[in-house]
Write an enzyme that holds these catalytic residues in place. Sequence first.
Site, PDB file in Angstrom:
ATOM      1  N   HIS A 265      17.819  52.541  90.035  1.00  0.00           N
ATOM      2  CA  HIS A 265      18.693  52.151  88.931  1.00  0.00           C
ATOM      3  C   HIS A 265      20.130  52.587  89.226  1.00  0.00           C
ATOM      4  O   HIS A 265      21.061  51.775  89.210  1.00  0.00           O
ATOM      5  CB  HIS A 265      18.210  52.777  87.621  1.00  0.00           C
ATOM      6  CG  HIS A 265      19.092  52.499  86.440  1.00  0.00           C
ATOM      7  ND1 HIS A 265      18.812  51.520  85.516  1.00  0.00           N
ATOM      8  CD2 HIS A 265      20.271  53.043  86.037  1.00  0.00           C
ATOM      9  CE1 HIS A 265      19.778  51.487  84.599  1.00  0.00           C
ATOM     10  NE2 HIS A 265      20.677  52.415  84.897  1.00  0.00           N
ATOM     11  N   GLU A 266      20.307  53.870  89.521  1.00  0.00           N
ATOM     12  CA  GLU A 266      21.662  54.368  89.774  1.00  0.00           C
ATOM     13  C   GLU A 266      22.239  53.752  91.039  1.00  0.00           C
ATOM     14  O   GLU A 266      23.437  53.477  91.104  1.00  0.00           O
ATOM     15  CB  GLU A 266      21.667  55.898  89.851  1.00  0.00           C
ATOM     16  CG  GLU A 266      21.207  56.600  88.572  1.00  0.00           C
ATOM     17  CD  GLU A 266      21.970  56.189  87.308  1.00  0.00           C
ATOM     18  OE1 GLU A 266      23.152  55.818  87.422  1.00  0.00           O
ATOM     19  OE2 GLU A 266      21.374  56.226  86.215  1.00  0.00           O
ATOM     20  N   HIS A 269      23.982  50.597  90.208  1.00  0.00           N
ATOM     21  CA  HIS A 269      25.363  50.846  89.774  1.00  0.00           C
ATOM     22  C   HIS A 269      26.254  51.156  90.985  1.00  0.00           C
ATOM     23  O   HIS A 269      27.365  50.639  91.111  1.00  0.00           O
ATOM     24  CB  HIS A 269      25.416  52.064  88.833  1.00  0.00           C
ATOM     25  CG  HIS A 269      24.933  51.800  87.432  1.00  0.00           C
ATOM     26  ND1 HIS A 269      25.522  50.852  86.621  1.00  0.00           N
ATOM     27  CD2 HIS A 269      23.952  52.384  86.696  1.00  0.00           C
ATOM     28  CE1 HIS A 269      24.904  50.875  85.429  1.00  0.00           C
ATOM     29  NE2 HIS A 269      23.953  51.783  85.456  1.00  0.00           N
ATOM     30  N   GLU A 295      25.501  47.305  83.851  1.00  0.00           N
ATOM     31  CA  GLU A 295      24.109  47.601  83.546  1.00  0.00           C
ATOM     32  C   GLU A 295      23.186  46.517  84.113  1.00  0.00           C
ATOM     33  O   GLU A 295      22.050  46.797  84.492  1.00  0.00           O
ATOM     34  CB  GLU A 295      23.934  47.742  82.034  1.00  0.00           C
ATOM     35  CG  GLU A 295      22.635  48.374  81.595  1.00  0.00           C
ATOM     36  CD  GLU A 295      22.519  49.865  81.939  1.00  0.00           C
ATOM     37  OE1 GLU A 295      23.534  50.498  82.289  1.00  0.00           O
ATOM     38  OE2 GLU A 295      21.388  50.378  81.889  1.00  0.00           O
TER      39      GLU A 295
END
Lengths: 499, 499
Positions: A265-266, A269, A295
């Site tokens: 997830h990170e 980003h 997001e």
Amino acid sequence: MTKNEAVQKMKALMEERAHFMGAYAVMSWDERTGSPSRKGVEGRAKTSGFLAQESFKRLVSPDMKACLECLDAHRDELSGLESAMLREYRRVYNKNIAVPPERVGALTELTGEAEAVWMEARDAGDFARMAPYFEKIFALQREMAGYYGYAEHPYDALLDDYEEGLTVRKLDEFFGALRAELVPLLKKVSAAQQPDTSFLEKSFTVDRQALLSQALARLVGYDMDRGQLGTTQHPFTISVNRHDVRVTTHYYERDLLSAVFSTVHECGHGIYDQGMDPALEAYGLNGGASMSVHESQSRSYENVMCRSRAFVRTLLPRLQTLFPREFSDVSAEALYRAVNVAKASLIRVEADELTYCLHILVRYELEKLIMEDSINVRDLPALWNEKMQEILGVTPPDDAQGVLQDTHWSSGLLGYFPSYALGSAYSAQFMHAMGKEVDIAGCLAMGDFAPINAWLGERIHRHGMTLTAEELMLRVTGEPFTARYFVDYLKEKYGELYA
Amino acid sequence: MTKNEAVQKMKALMEERAHFMGAYAVMSWDERTGSPSRKGVEGRAKTSGFLAQESFKRLVSPDMKACLECLDAHRDELSGLESAMLREYRRVYNKNIAVPPERVGALTELTGEAEAVWMEARDAGDFARMAPYFEKIFALQREMAGYYGYAEHPYDALLDDYEEGLTVRKLDEFFGALRAELVPLLKKVSAAQQPDTSFLEKSFTVDRQALLSQALARLVGYDMDRGQLGTTQHPFTISVNRHDVRVTTHYYERDLLSAVFSTVHECGHGIYDQGMDPALEAYGLNGGASMSVHESQSRSYENVMCRSRAFVRTLLPRLQTLFPREFSDVSAEALYRAVNVAKASLIRVEADELTYCLHILVRYELEKLIMEDSINVRDLPALWNEKMQEILGVTPPDDAQGVLQDTHWSSGLLGYFPSYALGSAYSAQFMHAMGKEVDIAGCLAMGDFAPINAWLGERIHRHGMTLTAEELMLRVTGEPFTARYFVDYLKEKYGELYA
């Protein structure tokens, strides 16, 4: 001032701002990943506040005003990047110049105090402690909305902070579609049998989990030479500069998946921030198109890609190498089902791909009421619980697991929540478009993210803030945003999973 | 502007400066203790440079000028802290305002490049690579001395940067005394038999060394709640704010003592910074009286206290607990002798208590010649080697172990070296004064630093920058600085050790 002088002056302001924000980012990283002295926290907070304030000052300074006026007058002579810079910073200037500086200070001071109280109130499940802060913060937020200005709904003024042009009208439609389709879907899922997850309910050493996360970060295409993977309880991504985009993850011995999906997830980003056109930085355009678009990238990696049947074929052999005893007898299909368990739960940050946006819906409906000033703060806990029951079918046993679980309201971040749900929906639409040109499943099964990252880099990442979310969506997918792709994706995925 | 307005304005400038320096400190800590991205280093360096520049700008700004002029006119109405603030920042203003800003920029740029080249040149022992940089840096330093102004010797202008009022005249006397007494002493020591150190030539796990360093840091009185102990190759101390004073140490498996004495050395710096009167911060007076006074505190802990016979009685049982096999048969006397080995060596940073200041003497004599512009840069390696032979009785086999070993000249830090030697000498005089009032040996043997730290805190630490080194010395010891205490201390200690 000539046009060229105005451009140079604005770029100089942008460079100063980048330095302030870079230093702020390092201080934030230090605070969260290091173990800086407990007693020094107040001094560090003041220094961080000073940096943030100096950065903000550049946006509303008389110098900025003069530059904007000059560039407004030479609108037709501007290059693409100059135009984009003018558009973005004119918008920011107009929005913020109306706010009396002492009200900004008041909000900062109030939320600084409220955040500290919130931690204690949450741990004690003591809503009464928090209520007076919420009252003041919400009142100040309504006051801010007045300064910012809005056409229809006071909430619009705050939503626009996270996504330019986002309104209650648009979100009502979006959440309406989610509610109509996903609440019945969740009911069906809840009635069906849950897959076996017993093979995950074991202890996995943190050392090996860290090896896995490092390998996964590189696998999905996060550039370790231009960032680093740290460890914090709450994972986050922060950019110091274009070549220093840092991410964190967390490790729990009894929850292997948490590290896996937090990491990717990170990294989603991080890959976005690492993928921006180098030319943007000088123009202050080195950032996400919007909070939701940012997001959408993290959700694409975490959910659409890494929770897919295809990617599980890449993941499983790695798990088998690191944890041979635990995974030798596990099939790819069993792992796929286990990483996609969906069920109604109480806590947003622990929610799964299907129910996550329903947690956001609860918050969206309450924030709307708060901004309309049509509810009493003391009724919030009961309202929260009612909405949870209505939408997710569960009722929190206490406020710690209910209305007090998030830090956002204490921090004055009203209008932020919807970008989480919107991000997931954007992700589905973007990935659908990518699927027409890239063999996504083939890449994921091979563990080869290069074609995927090339597509995302070219279509989305490199543009930074030069396009709005709306423009980007239209350009990338050929149509305006619609909730349809997200709803279809969830219905298909969970319909199949839960038969 | 009224007097009170000028005071408030200056305090506001000081507060801004403290924020810039605090952020700079965190970025420096991050760069050295974290593993930030390789490719982001250039961007981070620019941000750090920006912070340093903004901090400096406050010192020479028109606002500062106006404040100083106003306070100069109200000199008689100022409080003690206001007077001290005026004195210090008038001095800094006058000194720096004469320097053309573009020459500061030129020096920063030049040394930035030179530092990178130096690392390669040193590793290759290639003086010719460094020579053109040294030429330019030295010329710029002579130019700076001209801007700063000086009464007798151009070197004085630079020395004053590190210790107000320090001159070649004073240092010639100081180093003259050291040379006369210590060179013969070293000859005698070199001829004597060295103690047995074989029990230290073993492997000590880093984990246990870290436990030891943490325990020693707390034992000597460093406040962990207002700082932290990190790990870096080159130990250092850095203050983010009054409640966040960070220190580092290093660990080598084959060199247990290195961590022990690096830790207590840096803690000495840290205890000084932690011990300042809280009221000073607002006046920009929260710092050491001078570089030498700061160094005197670190040397007091490292050498005078922790290499004493008394402290070894506190240290030995701790070593025996952590490394029972290695230390069970070692006596306190054997350990005392082993931690006080003195012998001529090539590298300054590895030198012992006796020979360290002789390494500084070599540099002092060369810097004097450089500032007089009376030598050719290309002759430096030969001159270095001559002086080493003359003073220490050893000749470097190559320039890596000779003239290229220090980073200071590449960084443009001429005038810095003497403060190391002066610090040791200050330490001896301060400790002598303390000995009249505190049972130092008793405290050290008991491992009870409280009475020692109370004395240092009251007499030295709390005053920060409100007194010059000269004033402080007179007030604390009742007489002006003299090399005598240091020489006597070394002669007595090493005379006894080497009979």
